[in-house]
Design an enzyme around this catalytic site. Structure first.
Site, PDB file in Angstrom:
ATOM      1  N   ARG A  57       0.855  -1.197   0.000  1.00  0.00           N
ATOM      2  CA  ARG A  57       0.000   0.000   0.000  1.00  0.00           C
ATOM      3  C   ARG A  57       0.886   1.240   0.000  1.00  0.00           C
ATOM      4  NH1 ARG A  57      -2.081  -0.048   6.328  1.00  0.00           N
ATOM      5  NH2 ARG A  57      -0.182  -0.890   7.203  1.00  0.00           N
ATOM      6  N   ASN A 110      -4.622   7.692   4.081  1.00  0.00           N
ATOM      7  CA  ASN A 110      -4.361   7.016   5.348  1.00  0.00           C
ATOM      8  C   ASN A 110      -2.920   7.238   5.747  1.00  0.00           C
ATOM      9  OD1 ASN A 110      -5.586   5.090   7.345  1.00  0.00           O
ATOM     10  ND2 ASN A 110      -3.720   3.954   6.863  1.00  0.00           N
ATOM     11  N   GLU A 111      -2.736   7.795   6.927  1.00  0.00           N
ATOM     12  CA  GLU A 111      -1.392   7.967   7.496  1.00  0.00           C
ATOM     13  C   GLU A 111      -0.379   8.362   6.425  1.00  0.00           C
ATOM     14  OE1 GLU A 111      -0.752   4.269   9.505  1.00  0.00           O
ATOM     15  OE2 GLU A 111      -1.985   4.880  11.205  1.00  0.00           O
ATOM     16  N   GLU A 120      -7.276   5.117  15.703  1.00  0.00           N
ATOM     17  CA  GLU A 120      -6.826   3.719  15.698  1.00  0.00           C
ATOM     18  C   GLU A 120      -6.072   3.458  16.988  1.00  0.00           C
ATOM     19  OE1 GLU A 120      -4.752   1.996  12.337  1.00  0.00           O
ATOM     20  OE2 GLU A 120      -5.521   3.581  11.031  1.00  0.00           O
ATOM     21  N   GLU A 151      -1.757  -8.627   8.198  1.00  0.00           N
ATOM     22  CA  GLU A 151      -2.241  -8.169   9.505  1.00  0.00           C
ATOM     23  C   GLU A 151      -3.175  -9.168  10.177  1.00  0.00           C
ATOM     24  OE1 GLU A 151      -3.498  -4.134   8.533  1.00  0.00           O
ATOM     25  OE2 GLU A 151      -1.547  -3.433   9.256  1.00  0.00           O
ATOM     26  N   HIS A 199      -2.767  -9.264  13.882  1.00  0.00           N
ATOM     27  CA  HIS A 199      -2.988  -8.014  14.617  1.00  0.00           C
ATOM     28  C   HIS A 199      -4.295  -8.203  15.373  1.00  0.00           C
ATOM     29  CE1 HIS A 199      -3.712  -3.774  15.405  1.00  0.00           C
ATOM     30  NE2 HIS A 199      -2.552  -3.463  14.853  1.00  0.00           N
TER      31      HIS A 199
HETATM   32  C1  GAL Z   1      -2.071   1.695  11.171  1.00  0.00           C
HETATM   33  C2  GAL Z   1      -2.705   1.625   9.783  1.00  0.00           C
HETATM   34  C3  GAL Z   1      -3.667   0.463   9.708  1.00  0.00           C
HETATM   35  C4  GAL Z   1      -3.025  -0.791  10.241  1.00  0.00           C
HETATM   36  C5  GAL Z   1      -2.514  -0.549  11.633  1.00  0.00           C
HETATM   37  C6  GAL Z   1      -1.842  -1.753  12.249  1.00  0.00           C
HETATM   38  O1  GAL Z   1      -0.941   2.491  11.202  1.00  0.00           O
HETATM   39  O2  GAL Z   1      -3.421   2.807   9.489  1.00  0.00           O
HETATM   40  O3  GAL Z   1      -4.071   0.291   8.368  1.00  0.00           O
HETATM   41  O4  GAL Z   1      -1.969  -1.167   9.384  1.00  0.00           O
HETATM   42  O5  GAL Z   1      -1.578   0.494  11.612  1.00  0.00           O
HETATM   43  O6  GAL Z   1      -1.313  -1.470  13.525  1.00  0.00           O
END
Ligand code: GAL
Length: 673
Positions: free
Chosen positions: A111, A149-150, A305, A353, A356
């Site tokens: 990404r 995003n970020e 997040e 992920e 996660h």
């Molecule tokens: C964030 C990101 C998410 C996911 C997450 C995992 O920084 O925006 O898409 O990757 O981390 O911790």
């Protein structure tokens, strides 16, 4: 600045129903209801699902997601989907792929692999964003826009010809002539002058170090390129949906971008907050990050997040122990967060992920994490009234991203210098005493503060000298440290010694400095001039050898050839005082030192609490909300301020001494009527 207040206390997570069979969405709705979820972040990486090839658009699946959310009373934080480009785009338009500093291209996959300056990327994103905005402008689920995003997290430089040409034009607009740029950046050093704009190169692979002024402007330029990406999206969103708030998720402890420059573009700040839940984590780490986020717009922000438990990207990924997700969320709220979103709602079963944590883990609802989420969600209506209130702080800490960049890429005086660690040293010393801090940029009006602390303020930009002198002269206390007042905004050293423009205010000049090896320390020796301190303390990292030009020495160095020279000084300036700390002292010095300065300014701790227990106040219209957070894994007893208080979480009255279990919180409404 008009304050933006969110219309609710949001709770939910990143939601990707398109990754699961359709039936799972019904199950999700049942579980979201059970947990009290009211917001889902959708469509963040789904560009290719919306546009599988250049001609085709497939919105039906997203329509269904949006409709289902709305039918179930869940709002959407709707992603613009520009964070992941479709494969066809890289194939048809390879110019969208970034180039690294060795001139090598990135390839499609993963990404954020796009060149922020590619006209094709910009054009295709604009088409996508407009289509999304027009399609969902009146959709009942649409609560807010989530831009990209970020940005710049994973890729923060591009060295394509497109970008290099743009950088040259940016420099030309900034300096007018090559000669002016050569002079301002000092390119004569190592014979790096240029005489034609085509000769200017960004800091790519070379045999030795690149000019630091060039590096700084290259970083500023890159920051602006990513801002343009966000702004282009925001302009479309504002045009089509003027009443829908816009945000983009910032990052925790992140220095790639100058977030102060970004803040005005957004309606509210949101952040991805992932402190390490290992037991040795200092709770001040998250507090500082939250204070930074609140400080960007001087208004509440949203934790967009957090991890429900562990992440998947550390060396070893520790779980949030029972209660910690709730505690850290409450801590976020104490520091100004008006929402609790998690990455991610349901654990993914494919890709990077899948390990996660998620609000709904692989095992499903019969799990500790989901039970904790449900219990947490049920309490949230009680906290709704806190939304929009301010965090009360009389102390400001100055953060300057340009300084952060330059002190860390400038070779010498020590590679051990971390800007953030220096901020942390001061912030933690205050945090541990429940002295609340606002983090501010160098150009913020300081008049509402009583104490301003600017650790390591290497770069002094136009206007700061006047602002901090005004603040001090009218009765404020200013504290700064070594390696401050060294360069101007182009990274050119001030003539006549540091702290340059701050010398008069501080009444000192730095004659020499020395960086210490990790295993070497000096001592800060205190006489009778610092109440609450006596004897000697460790001095780490750095020693300035000072000349006094009006300041009074309050402590001296204890060792080496400069033994006896001032380590801490104070200069009376108008009605206020300016302190200079010529080293990095340890906490046993900083805590009593700062506490005393604050007390003299009438700034008292929010509450006296046992070690590891944090207290912060949010206020609105005369109502205070006192957060008491036990970061210990043991129970404690806390003595509350006199009178009775209304405990919002348990909805009962409390007073006197209260027992607080391990990692538990009290959120008390003060002066209840
Ligand atoms: C964030 C990101 C998410 C996911 C997450 C995992 O920084 O925006 O898409 O990757 O981390 O911790």
């Amino acid at each position: 600045m008009k304050k933006f207040i969110l219309s609710g206390l949001y709770f939910g997570g990143d939601y990707t129903p398109e990754h699961f069979p359709r039936a799972v969405m019904d199950e999700d709705m049942r579980l979201m209801k059970q947990a009290g979820v009211n917001l889902a972040t959708v469509n963040v990486f789904s560009w290719v699902q919306l546009q599988p090839n250049e001609e085709a658009w497939t919105f039906d699946w997203l329509d269904e997601v949006m409709n289902t959310l709305a039918e179930n009373g869940v709002g959407a934080d709707l992603g613009t989907a520009t964070a992941s480009t479709p494969a066809w785009m890289a194939k048809t338009y390879p110019e969208i792929l970034p180039i690294d500093d060795k001139g090598l291209p990135y390839h499609h996959g993963s990404r954020q692999t796009f060149n922020p300056n590619s006209p094709v990327y910009r054009e295709k994103s604009a088409i996508l964003v407009r289509k999304l905005a027009e399609r969902y402008r009146n959709h009942p689920a649409l609560c807010m826009w989530h831009v990209n995003n970020e940005l710049s997290q994973l890729l923060n430089y591009d060295y394509s010809d497109i970008t290099i040409r743009k950088f040259r034009a940016w420099c030309q607009a900034r300096f007018g002539t090559c000669e002016a740029m050569n002079r301002t950046w000092g390119l004569h050093f190592w014979g790096n002058n240029i005489h034609d704009w085509d000769e200017l190169m960004p800091p790519m692979r070379t045999a030795h170090q690149v000019n630091t002024s060039l590096l700084l402007d290259w970083k500023r330029f890159t920051n602006e390129c990513y801002m343009e990406v966000a702004r282009a999206e925001i302009e479309i969103l504002r045009e089509v949906t003027p009443n829908v708030p816009v945000t983009t998720n910032f990052l925790y402890e992140f220095k790639n971008l100058d977030y102060f420059a970004w803040a005005d573009m957004l309606d509210f700040i949101s952040v991805s907050s992932f402190p390490d839940p290992k037991v040795t984590n200092h709770p001040g780490e998250a507090a500082l990050s939250h204070d930074m986020m609140r400080g960007l717009k001087d208004q509440p922000f949203v934790l967009l997040e957090q991890a429900p438990s562990q992440v998947n990207w550390r060396l070893a990924n520790v779980n949030k122990k029972p209660g910690v997700m709730r505690l850290w969320s409450h801590q976020g709220m104490a520091h100004g967060s008006d929402g609790f979103l998690f990455f991610q709602w349901r654990a993914s079963v494919h890709g990077s992920e899948k390990f996660h944590s998620a609000m709904v883990p692989h095992i499903g609802e019969d799990s500790r994490v989901f039970r904790e989420m449900t219990a947490f969600g049920r309490e949230l209506p009680h906290l709704r009234e806190i939304v929009g209130s301010d965090v009360r702080a009389d102390i400001a800490m100055v953060l300057d991203y340009n300084t952060w960049w330059t002190v860390e890429f400038t070779p010498g005086p020590t590679a051990l210098l971390s800007y953030l660690d220096n901020l942390k040293a001061y912030h933690y010393a205050l945090f541990e005493q429940n002295l609340t801090v606002d983090v501010v940029p160098v150009d913020r009006d300081l008049s509402r503060y009583k104490v301003v602390i600017a650790p390591l303020l290497y770069m002094i930009k136009p206007g700061f000298k006047e602002s901090i002198e005004r603040f001090t002269a009218s009765g404020g206390v200013f504290v700064t440290t070594f390696f401050s007042g060294v360069v101007n905004e182009f990274d050119e050293v001030f003539h006549g010694g540091y702290p340059g423009p701050l010398s008069e205010l501080l009444g000192v000049k730095v004659e020499e400095f020395e960086a210490m090896k990790p295993y070497v320390q000096n001592r800060v020796v205190v006489g009778d001039d610092l109440p609450g301190l006596s004897g000697d303390y460790d001095a780490t990292l750095w020693c300035d050898i000072l000349q006094l030009h009006g300041a009074t020495p309050l402590a001296t160095f204890g060792e080496d050839y400069f033994k006896g020279s001032p380590a801490v000084t104070m200069n009376e300036f108008g009605k206020g005082r300016a302190y200079y700390i010529a080293t990095l002292p340890t906490k046993d010095f900083l805590k009593p030192f700062l506490k005393q300065l604050c007390a003299e300014q009438g700034v008292r701790p929010v509450l006296e609490t046992p070690e590891g227990v944090e207290a912060v106040v949010r206020s609105r219209d005369g109502t205070d909300y006192l957060f008491v957070l036990n970061h210990n894994y043991e129970p404690v007893e806390v003595t509350l301020p006199p009178g009775w208080h209304f405990d919002l979480l348990t909805q009962i009255r409390v007073e006197g001494v209260v027992a607080l279990g391990p990692v538990q919180t009290l959120i008390l409404k003060e002066n209840p009527t």
